[in-house]
Motif scaffolding. Structure first.
Motif, PDB file in Angstrom:
ATOM      1  N   LEU A  61       0.825  -1.213   0.000  1.00  0.00           N
ATOM      2  CA  LEU A  61       0.000   0.000   0.000  1.00  0.00           C
ATOM      3  C   LEU A  61       0.864   1.271   0.000  1.00  0.00           C
ATOM      4  CD1 LEU A  61      -2.908  -1.033   2.370  1.00  0.00           C
ATOM      5  CD2 LEU A  61      -2.954  -0.837  -0.126  1.00  0.00           C
ATOM      6  N   LEU A  62       1.981   1.235   0.710  1.00  0.00           N
ATOM      7  CA  LEU A  62       2.904   2.378   0.669  1.00  0.00           C
ATOM      8  C   LEU A  62       3.477   2.554  -0.737  1.00  0.00           C
ATOM      9  CD1 LEU A  62       4.869   2.011   4.033  1.00  0.00           C
ATOM     10  CD2 LEU A  62       3.306   3.861   3.390  1.00  0.00           C
ATOM     11  N   PHE A  63       3.809   1.448  -1.384  1.00  0.00           N
ATOM     12  CA  PHE A  63       4.317   1.503  -2.754  1.00  0.00           C
ATOM     13  C   PHE A  63       3.251   2.075  -3.688  1.00  0.00           C
ATOM     14  CE2 PHE A  63       4.817  -0.404  -6.950  1.00  0.00           C
ATOM     15  CZ  PHE A  63       6.108   0.001  -7.261  1.00  0.00           C
ATOM     16  N   GLU A  64       2.011   1.609  -3.552  1.00  0.00           N
ATOM     17  CA  GLU A  64       0.903   2.122  -4.369  1.00  0.00           C
ATOM     18  C   GLU A  64       0.752   3.629  -4.183  1.00  0.00           C
ATOM     19  OE1 GLU A  64      -1.973   1.140  -6.231  1.00  0.00           O
ATOM     20  OE2 GLU A  64      -1.115  -0.817  -6.647  1.00  0.00           O
ATOM     21  N   TYR A  65       0.828   4.080  -2.946  1.00  0.00           N
ATOM     22  CA  TYR A  65       0.677   5.505  -2.645  1.00  0.00           C
ATOM     23  C   TYR A  65       1.798   6.321  -3.276  1.00  0.00           C
ATOM     24  CZ  TYR A  65       1.014   9.840  -0.016  1.00  0.00           C
ATOM     25  OH  TYR A  65       1.130  11.155   0.329  1.00  0.00           O
ATOM     26  N   ALA A  66       3.027   5.829  -3.186  1.00  0.00           N
ATOM     27  CA  ALA A  66       4.189   6.611  -3.587  1.00  0.00           C
ATOM     28  C   ALA A  66       4.521   6.515  -5.067  1.00  0.00           C
ATOM     29  CB  ALA A  66       5.406   6.170  -2.769  1.00  0.00           C
ATOM     30  N   LEU A  67       3.923   5.592  -5.780  1.00  0.00           N
ATOM     31  CA  LEU A  67       4.330   5.323  -7.158  1.00  0.00           C
ATOM     32  C   LEU A  67       4.207   6.532  -8.075  1.00  0.00           C
ATOM     33  CD1 LEU A  67       5.431   3.143  -8.974  1.00  0.00           C
ATOM     34  CD2 LEU A  67       3.098   2.541  -9.574  1.00  0.00           C
ATOM     35  N   ASP A  68       3.177   7.310  -7.952  1.00  0.00           N
ATOM     36  CA  ASP A  68       2.971   8.456  -8.838  1.00  0.00           C
ATOM     37  C   ASP A  68       3.560   9.754  -8.293  1.00  0.00           C
ATOM     38  OD1 ASP A  68       1.635   6.917 -10.727  1.00  0.00           O
ATOM     39  OD2 ASP A  68      -0.277   7.144  -9.671  1.00  0.00           O
ATOM     40  N   LYS A  69       4.259   9.667  -7.187  1.00  0.00           N
ATOM     41  CA  LYS A  69       4.876  10.866  -6.598  1.00  0.00           C
ATOM     42  C   LYS A  69       6.245  11.100  -7.232  1.00  0.00           C
ATOM     43  CE  LYS A  69       1.587  10.990  -3.457  1.00  0.00           C
ATOM     44  NZ  LYS A  69       0.312  11.290  -3.989  1.00  0.00           N
ATOM     45  N   VAL A  77       8.929   7.583   1.119  1.00  0.00           N
ATOM     46  CA  VAL A  77       7.787   6.755   1.510  1.00  0.00           C
ATOM     47  C   VAL A  77       8.150   5.275   1.482  1.00  0.00           C
ATOM     48  CG1 VAL A  77       5.457   6.035   0.852  1.00  0.00           C
ATOM     49  CG2 VAL A  77       6.053   8.451   0.829  1.00  0.00           C
ATOM     50  N   VAL A  78       8.743   4.818   0.390  1.00  0.00           N
ATOM     51  CA  VAL A  78       9.015   3.387   0.249  1.00  0.00           C
ATOM     52  C   VAL A  78      10.141   2.932   1.183  1.00  0.00           C
ATOM     53  CG1 VAL A  78       9.806   1.592  -1.336  1.00  0.00           C
ATOM     54  CG2 VAL A  78       8.086   3.231  -2.075  1.00  0.00           C
ATOM     55  N   PHE A  79      11.286   3.620   1.127  1.00  0.00           N
ATOM     56  CA  PHE A  79      12.423   3.187   1.937  1.00  0.00           C
ATOM     57  C   PHE A  79      12.269   3.587   3.404  1.00  0.00           C
ATOM     58  CE2 PHE A  79      14.334   3.402  -2.372  1.00  0.00           C
ATOM     59  CZ  PHE A  79      14.466   2.030  -2.527  1.00  0.00           C
ATOM     60  N   GLY A  80      11.694   4.748   3.646  1.00  0.00           N
ATOM     61  CA  GLY A  80      11.389   5.128   5.025  1.00  0.00           C
ATOM     62  C   GLY A  80      10.347   4.197   5.623  1.00  0.00           C
ATOM     63  N   GLY A  81       9.348   3.852   4.811  1.00  0.00           N
ATOM     64  CA  GLY A  81       8.336   2.895   5.271  1.00  0.00           C
ATOM     65  C   GLY A  81       8.933   1.541   5.556  1.00  0.00           C
ATOM     66  N   LEU A  82       9.875   1.106   4.724  1.00  0.00           N
ATOM     67  CA  LEU A  82      10.561  -0.168   4.960  1.00  0.00           C
ATOM     68  C   LEU A  82      11.311  -0.134   6.283  1.00  0.00           C
ATOM     69  CD1 LEU A  82      11.452  -2.975   3.928  1.00  0.00           C
ATOM     70  CD2 LEU A  82      13.376  -1.817   2.843  1.00  0.00           C
TER      71      LEU A  82
END
Length: 137
Positions: A61-69, A77-82
């Motif tokens: 879901l984080l990847f989905e959110y960040a993909l178009d940013k 978002v992706v690496f911080g979320g990880l």
């Protein structure tokens, strides 16, 4: 027109959740048929599964959110979320083990087994979403 575009954009998310559900059913069928309930603490296995499945869903879901940013936001978002997800999992595992809430061997083995399987599903979901994004662009 917008409804059809939204449906196409949601397709990878839907497929990801369907694959996750199918994989979970198959894994639990194997667990219930192959593992001896006398020698295996199923609560420990279930707790490990819940933690890993939740981690996988949040990651996707984080990847989905960040993909178009833009790139900087995507990386945060992706690496911080990880990083946050891994830290949270480490803290949860430490609390569970220190408080002896589970059978440690069953929990740790199950956790690593589920993690190895579900991280593959998460990565395949990322690839599918990237491929779909490139095809619509």
């Amino acid at each position: 027109m917008f409804i059809k575009k939204d449906a196409v954009l949601m397709k990878p998310l839907f497929e990801f959740f369907i694959k996750l559900c199918i994989l979970s059913v198959i894994l639990w069928a194997i667990i219930f048929s192959a593992l001896d309930p006398v020698n295996t603490d199923r609560y420990s296995v279930f707790l490990a599964w819940i933690m890993v499945a939740s981690n996988t869903v949040v990651g996707y879901l984080l990847f989905e959110y960040a993909l178009d940013k833009e790139s900087a936001i995507f990386n945060k978002v992706v690496f911080g979320g990880l990083m946050v997800r891994m830290l949270l999992l480490m803290v949860l595992i430490a609390v569970i083990i220190i408080r002896h809430l589970v059978v440690i061997n069953d929990f740790v083995f199950s956790f690593f087994a589920f993690y190895c399987i579900y991280v593959i599903v998460e990565i395949l979901g990322y690839q599918k979403k990237n491929k779909q994004k490139k095809n619509t662009a």
